[in-house]
Motif scaffolding. Structure first.
Motif, mmCIF file in Angstrom:
data_model
loop_
_atom_site.group_PDB
_atom_site.id
_atom_site.type_symbol
_atom_site.label_atom_id
_atom_site.label_comp_id
_atom_site.label_asym_id
_atom_site.label_seq_id
_atom_site.Cartn_x
_atom_site.Cartn_y
_atom_site.Cartn_z
ATOM 1 N N THR A 43 -55.845 -24.725 -31.034
ATOM 2 C CA THR A 43 -55.242 -23.397 -31.136
ATOM 3 C C THR A 43 -54.020 -23.243 -30.253
ATOM 4 O OG1 THR A 43 -56.699 -22.527 -29.410
ATOM 5 C CG2 THR A 43 -57.452 -22.321 -31.702
ATOM 6 N N HIS A 44 -53.919 -24.052 -29.180
ATOM 7 C CA HIS A 44 -52.822 -23.864 -28.240
ATOM 8 C C HIS A 44 -52.759 -25.038 -27.273
ATOM 9 C CE1 HIS A 44 -49.923 -21.724 -25.720
ATOM 10 N NE2 HIS A 44 -50.653 -22.037 -24.656
ATOM 11 N N THR A 45 -51.524 -25.450 -26.983
ATOM 12 C CA THR A 45 -51.314 -26.336 -25.842
ATOM 13 C C THR A 45 -50.072 -25.920 -25.053
ATOM 14 O OG1 THR A 45 -49.879 -27.932 -26.975
ATOM 15 C CG2 THR A 45 -52.273 -28.308 -27.118
ATOM 16 N N CYS A 46 -49.214 -25.100 -25.640
ATOM 17 C CA CYS A 46 -47.899 -24.703 -25.159
ATOM 18 C C CYS A 46 -46.907 -25.832 -25.431
ATOM 19 C CB CYS A 46 -47.872 -24.322 -23.682
ATOM 20 S SG CYS A 46 -46.225 -23.726 -23.168
ATOM 21 N N VAL A 81 -45.330 -27.787 -22.687
ATOM 22 C CA VAL A 81 -46.171 -28.692 -21.897
ATOM 23 C C VAL A 81 -46.475 -29.961 -22.703
ATOM 24 C CG1 VAL A 81 -48.356 -28.957 -20.662
ATOM 25 C CG2 VAL A 81 -47.157 -26.761 -20.612
ATOM 26 N N THR A 82 -47.229 -29.796 -23.783
ATOM 27 C CA THR A 82 -47.473 -30.922 -24.689
ATOM 28 C C THR A 82 -47.074 -30.475 -26.087
ATOM 29 O OG1 THR A 82 -49.775 -30.199 -24.921
ATOM 30 C CG2 THR A 82 -49.330 -31.957 -23.333
ATOM 31 N N PRO A 83 -45.905 -30.888 -26.559
ATOM 32 C CA PRO A 83 -45.397 -30.414 -27.848
ATOM 33 C C PRO A 83 -46.232 -30.928 -29.018
ATOM 34 C CG PRO A 83 -43.976 -32.125 -26.956
ATOM 35 C CD PRO A 83 -44.965 -31.806 -25.889
ATOM 36 N N GLY A 135 -43.905 -20.185 -30.721
ATOM 37 C CA GLY A 135 -44.156 -21.305 -31.613
ATOM 38 C C GLY A 135 -45.587 -21.782 -31.548
ATOM 39 N N ASN A 136 -46.533 -20.870 -31.383
ATOM 40 C CA ASN A 136 -47.951 -21.215 -31.365
ATOM 41 C C ASN A 136 -48.300 -22.091 -32.571
ATOM 42 O OD1 ASN A 136 -50.722 -20.198 -32.717
ATOM 43 N ND2 ASN A 136 -50.977 -20.415 -30.502
ATOM 44 N N PRO A 137 -49.121 -23.137 -32.390
ATOM 45 C CA PRO A 137 -49.369 -24.064 -33.497
ATOM 46 C C PRO A 137 -50.018 -23.429 -34.716
ATOM 47 C CG PRO A 137 -50.830 -24.498 -31.626
ATOM 48 C CD PRO A 137 -49.776 -23.567 -31.148
#
Length: 446
Positions: free
Chosen positions: A86-89, A92-94, A315-317
């Motif tokens: 749901t999220h990594t930012c 940080v980790t694209p 740009g949340n996945p």
């Protein structure tokens, strides 16, 4: 979900009334609602409330569910991405979906020059970042906006927005170096004024009151949204864009509401071949998920230092997955053509209404972004009470209709592009009846 209007209870129904009592107790009073019912589910062009009433949605969540509410491809893409992560930012980790959305927006936005994109959450956030890019790239401070503009609810975008209530009143002081110029407004401009003449009027104000060499960017909605669905006269946008090129200012198109097929083109600027330096996208881009973007000339976007753009959720996945599905739906399902078919059907109904009711002063817009401006007996004085009455009567019969305009006297129509002709005709039958119910005078055919 059945694609039909249906009233199962009085409006609002008992479950909606109970939820509204909870809302009144728990939710900030400054957060208002337009329709006093609570949604339980939505699909295509229908919103169903907790009491089982089904409404024809002529608002699309304010131009968000352009590809239809709960579009199956969007739902599937979201489900798949949620199961993965749901999220990594991205900072940080694209992840690949962010890159894919940027690639697609670089492809479909106006112009064939090299472009780059940065993703954010809301339209207002993207507008602010477009201004940041423009100021950084030009080394200038001044931002020019227009009468009747709406750009958001943050401090900078409130300064850029024209309408005081409910957006600005009591919230100042606002960000500085924001200047306002007159908009091309064919219904209210002097008779015969061309787009080029209206642009010359605006440019004269900018040059006299700001100075051409001080302007970082000119920010404009190609068709104004909250300000009243005002479509400038042909020639207005190209003339402004040409002035920006000559003066060194950036031309920024706020396509938050007009973009992603809403007006019958990928972007409203496409209609006159205008190529902005920066394009702001949000609302319909992700099929109901929160996502926005700034896409522009690569050398301008890259002028900002590393770390100068971004945000935790930008740009949340999951939102990116939804956007890829929504953008694919525009092409796969022929939604540009469908928007123009919606325009033909709805404008036909609206012009017929105007022919028999003189309170309809103007019919305007394009694609599935259409409006009527309501006026008094003199044919010009805004009539916000009539707009509210008609919208209220329509809602009481199961049709969601939104108002807008600096004076609140415009009815706006933003149906999803996947809505059927049958639902549209049913909705505008209800609208016709709403006008008849609020009529005190009748007009002969124009």
């Amino acid at each position: 979900m059945p694609q039909s209007r249906h009233l199962a209870t009085e409006l609002p129904g008992p479950r909606s009334r109970a939820l509204m009592a909870r809302k009144t107790s728990a939710v900030a009073g400054g957060v208002g609602t337009t329709v006093p019912v609570f949604a339980a589910r939505a699909g295509g062009g229908i919103v169903e409330d907790v009491d089982g009433n089904r409404f024809v949605d002529l608002g699309s969540g304010i131009a968000v569910t352009t590809v239809g509410a709960s579009n199956p491809a969007v739902v599937a893409a979201v489900q798949e991405q949620v199961a993965a992560f749901t999220h990594t930012c991205f900072m940080v980790t694209p992840y690949e979906p962010y890159v894919a959305v940027a690639e697609k927006l670089n492809e479909v936005t106006p112009g064939d020059h090299a472009k780059k994109t940065a993703l954010f959450n809301s339209g207002a956030e993207a507008v602010e970042n477009a201004v940041k890019i423009a100021r950084h790239a030009t080394g200038r401070d001044a931002v020019v906006v227009f009468d009747h503009a709406y750009h958001g609810r943050t401090n900078l975008t409130m300064a850029m927005t024209a309408k005081a209530m409910p957006y600005k009143s009591g919230f100042g002081p606002f960000a500085g170096e924001v200047y306002r110029a007159p908009m091309s407004y064919p219904f209210r401009d002097p008779e015969g004024m061309t787009g080029e003449q209206a642009a010359a009027r605006a440019i004269a104000v900018i040059e006299a009151q700001v100075g051409a060499d001080q302007v970082a960017c000119v920010v404009i909605e190609p068709v104004q949204g909250e300000g009243g669905f005002i479509e400038p006269a042909p020639g207005f946008l190209p003339a402004l864009a040409a002035w920006c090129r000559q003066s060194g200012a950036l031309f920024v198109a706020d396509e938050v509401q007009t973009g992603v097929a809403r007006t019958g083109d990928w972007f409203a600027c496409d209609r006159e071949g205008v190529v902005p330096d920066l394009v702001v996208v949000a609302k319909g881009v992700a099929g109901g998920m929160p996502l926005s973007a700034v896409t522009g000339r690569a050398e301008l976007v890259d002028a900002v230092h590393t770390g100068g753009l971004g945000g935790t959720y930008g740009g949340n996945p999951v939102a990116c997955a939804a956007a890829l599905a929504a953008l694919d739906s525009v092409e796969r399902d022929g939604l540009l053509q469908r928007a123009r078919a919606v325009e033909a059907l709805v404008t036909g109904r609206l012009h017929a209404l105007a022919a028999r009711d003189s309170r309809v002063g103007d019919v305007r817009g394009r694609g599935a972004m259409l409006a009527v401006e309501l006026v008094g007996a003199d044919g010009l004085t805004p009539d916000p009470a009539l707009a509210a009455a008609v919208a209220g009567a329509a809602k009481a019969q199961g049709v969601i209709v939104l108002t807008c305009g600096t004076h609140g006297n415009v009815l706006r129509f933003l149906p999803p592009l996947t809505i059927s002709d049958e639902l549209l005709h049913d909705a505008f039958d209800v609208l016709d009846a709403a006008f008849a119910a609020t009529s005190t005078t009748t007009a002969s055919a124009r």
